[in-house]
Design an enzyme around this catalytic site. Structure first.
Site, PDB file in Angstrom:
ATOM      1  N   GLY A  37      -5.167   7.616   5.401  1.00  0.00           N
ATOM      2  CA  GLY A  37      -4.293   8.613   6.017  1.00  0.00           C
ATOM      3  C   GLY A  37      -3.076   8.889   5.158  1.00  0.00           C
ATOM      4  NE  ARG A  86      -2.585  -2.033   8.442  1.00  0.00           N
ATOM      5  CZ  ARG A  86      -2.294  -2.346   7.177  1.00  0.00           C
ATOM      6  NH1 ARG A  86      -2.458  -3.587   6.737  1.00  0.00           N
ATOM      7  NH2 ARG A  86      -1.842  -1.420   6.342  1.00  0.00           N
ATOM      8  CG  ASP A  94       0.423  -0.077   9.382  1.00  0.00           C
ATOM      9  OD1 ASP A  94      -0.028   0.770  10.167  1.00  0.00           O
ATOM     10  OD2 ASP A  94       0.843   0.207   8.242  1.00  0.00           O
ATOM     11  CE  LYS A 125      -2.855   0.468   3.599  1.00  0.00           C
ATOM     12  NZ  LYS A 125      -2.553   1.712   4.343  1.00  0.00           N
ATOM     13  CD  GLN A 146       0.278   8.123   7.139  1.00  0.00           C
ATOM     14  OE1 GLN A 146      -0.300   8.957   7.834  1.00  0.00           O
ATOM     15  NE2 GLN A 146      -0.274   6.960   6.823  1.00  0.00           N
TER      16      GLN A 146
HETATM   17  C1  S3P Z   1       2.513   4.709   6.213  1.00  0.00           C
HETATM   18  C2  S3P Z   1       3.028   5.070   7.432  1.00  0.00           C
HETATM   19  C3  S3P Z   1       2.450   4.633   8.711  1.00  0.00           C
HETATM   20  C4  S3P Z   1       1.518   3.440   8.539  1.00  0.00           C
HETATM   21  C5  S3P Z   1       0.589   3.604   7.383  1.00  0.00           C
HETATM   22  C6  S3P Z   1       1.361   3.793   6.093  1.00  0.00           C
HETATM   23  C7  S3P Z   1       3.130   5.227   4.989  1.00  0.00           C
HETATM   24  O1  S3P Z   1       1.707   5.689   9.253  1.00  0.00           O
HETATM   25  O2  S3P Z   1       0.762   3.240   9.711  1.00  0.00           O
HETATM   26  O3  S3P Z   1      -0.260   2.477   7.251  1.00  0.00           O
HETATM   27  O4  S3P Z   1       2.802   4.735   3.882  1.00  0.00           O
HETATM   28  O5  S3P Z   1       3.957   6.153   5.093  1.00  0.00           O
HETATM   29  P1  S3P Z   1       2.384   6.827  10.181  1.00  0.00           P
HETATM   30  O6  S3P Z   1       3.285   7.643   9.369  1.00  0.00           O
HETATM   31  O7  S3P Z   1       1.213   7.620  10.702  1.00  0.00           O
HETATM   32  O8  S3P Z   1       3.085   6.064  11.263  1.00  0.00           O
END
Ligand code: S3P
Length: 444
Positions: A99, A399, A324, A26, A174
Site C-alpha cells: 500500500g 503481520r 501496524d 519499511k 500514506q
Molecule cells: C505507512 C503508513 C501506515 C502503515 C503502513 C506504512 C507509511 O499506513 O500502516 O504500514 O509508510 O506511510 P496508513 O497511512 O494507511 O495508516
C-alpha cells in the site's frame, strides 16, 4: 512475486535469548528510494529493507527512468533524475502487496505529465485508493480506476498542476505523503492538515534532501507545508531497524517465560513508539539502551525480558503511532491478566487484510475471549498463554502471519498458519532469526 503457500507451525519451547538486528524500516526504505529518484545525483543507502514491498518500489522507479541498483552488503544506490524527471513506463507498474508503494508513487505520478497503469496483488487490489485519488485529482491528475478507486488504475499526471490545501479525512501517513510528494512538482505551497499526527518520515527525509518543509501546530493537530520545485540533492541515508518488525521478537520475549532478547538499532521515532508505551503500561520489562541519532532518526537498542503482563486501556488517539502493531499487541493482551480494550481501530479493516476480523478470529480459535465492539477490540486474558492452538488464515497479511507464530511460541498447543510466504514482504529471514533465538517454528 506470487509464491506457493508455505504452511508453518510454531510450538511452545524454551526461552528466547540473544541480541539481534531486524531488517531496515519499511516506511523509510520506500521513501529513501523514491526521494533518491527525485533528487539530483547519486544517493547511497545503507540498511535498506530488502523485502518484497521495497523491491517493488525499486522496480517501479527503474521502470520510471531512475536507476536503482543493489551493491554489496545491503548497500543500495539511486541515481536520481530530479523532481519532474520521471519518464512514462512501458508496462504496468506492479506494486505487489505494498500500500505504501502504491499510494506514495501515485502521489509522485500525479504531477508528472505521463500516464501509468498501476496494479498489485489480490490484497492490494482490495484496498481503497480513493483516499489518494481524491486529493491527487485536485492537483489536476486524471484517474480511471475500478469501482471504489481500487487497483488496477490508470493515472495521467497533471501537466500544469495546481497546489492544494488538504485536510486529511483519515489519519494516514500514506495519504499525507502522497499529497506532499505531488506538491513537489507543483508551483507554490502544498499544505496538508492532519488532526492526529502520523509518522513524519517523508517530512524528515524531504528536509534531508534539501526541500523546504515546515510543520506547525494547527487545531490540536499539524499543518505541514511543502514548497514546490525544490532543488533536491542526493544525500546518504542510513535506514534504522524497523520498530514494526522489532515488535515481534520483543513481544515473543515478553510472553515466553525466561526470555531475554535485545533488538539493536531500532528506530524510536516518537510517531512510531505507541506499542512500547502500551507494553510499559501493561507492566512489561522493556529498556531502551544506547539511544542515539542515525541519519536524522532517533535509534536505540531495545531489551525485553519475560514477566507478567496486565490488561490496559489503549486510547484511540494512540492508534496512528502504532497502527501496524495491533496484531502483536493483541497477542500480548491474550497472554496478560485481565481486560485490554483497544479503541478506535477502524483503519485496521483496510490494511493488508481486515486485521480487526483476522485478529478476533485467530484469537477466538486459540480459545481467547475476544469481542469486536464497533471499532474497539476487547481481549480478556487469564494471565498466561492460551490453552488451545488453531489454524490461522493469513490472507496475504505478513503481520497476521508473524503475530500468530509468536502466539504459538507461548500457547500450550501449536499454532499453525496456512501461509508464511507473505512475511517476506517486510521481514525476510523472520523464521530463521526467531529460531536462532531459540524458537521452534517450522514447516507444518
Ligand atoms: C505507512 C503508513 C501506515 C502503515 C503502513 C506504512 C507509511 O499506513 O500502516 O504500514 O509508510 O506511510 P496508513 O497511512 O494507511 O495508516
Amino acid at each position: 512475486m506470487a509464491h506457493p503457500a508455505s504452511p508453518t507451525v510454531a510450538r511452545h519451547g524454551g526461552p528466547l535469548a540473544g541480541a539481534i538486528r531486524v531488517p531496515g524500516d519499511k516506511s523509510i526504505s520506500h521513501r529513501a528510494l523514491m526521494l533518491g529518484a527525485l533528487a539530483i545525483g547519486r544517493t547511497e543507502i545503507t540498511g535498506l529493507l530488502e523485502g518484497e514491498d521495497v523491491l517493488a518500489t525499486a522496480a517501479a522507479l527503474n521502470a520510471l527512468g531512475a536507476s536503482v541498483t543493489r551493491g554489496g552488503d545491503g548497500r543500495w544506490s539511486v541515481d536520481g533524475i530530479g523532481v519532474g524527471g520521471l519518464a512514462e513506463p512501458q508496462d504496468l507498474l506492479d506494486l505487489g502487496n505494498s500500500g505504501t508503494a502504491a499510494r506514495l508513487l501515485l502521489g509522485v505520478l500525479a504531477t508528472h505529465p505521463i500516464t501509468a497503469f498501476v496494479t498489485g496483488d489480490a490484497s492490494l487490489r482490495r484496498r481503497p485508493m480513493g483516499r489518494v485519488v481524491e486529493p491527487l485529482s485536485r492537483f489536476g491528475a486524471r484517474f480511471v480506476s475500478r469501482e471504489g478507486g481500487r487497483l488496477p488504475l490508470a493515472v495521467s499526471g497533471a501537466a500544469d498542476p495546481i497546489p492544494i490545501v488538504y485536510r486529511l479525512p483519515v489519519p494516514s501517513a500514506q495519504v499525507k505523503s502522497a499529497v506532499l510528494l505531488a506538491g513537489l512538482n507543483a508551483p507554490g505551497a502544498t499544505i496538508v492538515i492532519e488532526r492526529q499526527p502520523t509518522r513524519d518520515h517523508t517530512e524528515r527525509m524531504l528536509r534531508h534532501f534539501g526541500a523546504a518543509v515546515s510543520t506547525e501546530p494547527e487545531e490540536g493537530g499539524l499543518r505541514v507545508t511543502v514548497e514546490g520545485f525544490p532543488e533536491m540533492t542526493a544525500a546518504p541515508i542510513i535506514v534504522p531497524g524497523d520498530p514494526s518488525s522489532a515488535a515481534f521478537p520483543l513481544v515473543a520475549a515478553l510472553i515466553v517465560p525466561g526470555s531475554d532478547v535485545t533488538v539493536e538499532g531500532v528506530g524510536i521515532n516518537p510517531l512510531r513508539t505507541g506499542l512500547l508505551e502500551c507494553l510499559c503500561e501493561m507492566g512489561a520489562d522493556i529498556a531502551l539502551l544506547n539511544r542515539r541519532e542515525e541519519g536524522g532518526e532517533p535509534v536505540a537498542d531495545i531489551r525485553a525480558r519475560a514477566g507478567t503482563l496486565a490488561g490496559a486501556e489503549i486510547p484511540a488517539e494512540r492508534a496512528p503511532r502504532m497502527i501496524d502493531e495491533y496484531p502483536i499487541l493483541a497477542v500480548a493482551a491474550a497472554c496478560a491478566r485481565g481486560r485490554t480494550v483497544m479503541r478506535g481501530l477502524a483503519e485496521l479493516r483496510v490494511k493488508e487484510s481486515d486485521r480487526l476480523a483476522a485478529i478476533a478470529a485467530g484469537l477466538a480459535g486459540c480459545g481467547v475471549r475476544v469481542v469486536v465492539d464497533g471499532d474497539d477490540l476487547i481481549i480478556e486474558g487469564d494471565g498466561g498463554p492460551p490453552a488451545a492452538g488453531a489454524l490461522i488464515e493469513t490472507q496475504l497479511d505478513h503481520r497476521i502471519a508473524m503475530a500468530f507464530l509468536v502466539l504459538g511460541l507461548a500457547a500450550k498447543e501449536p499454532v499453525r498458519i496456512d501461509d508464511a510466504a507473505p512475511i517476506a514482504t517486510s521481514f525476510p529471514g523472520f523464521i530463521a532469526m526467531m529460531n536462532r533465538l531459540g524458537a521452534a517454528i517450522g514447516e507444518a
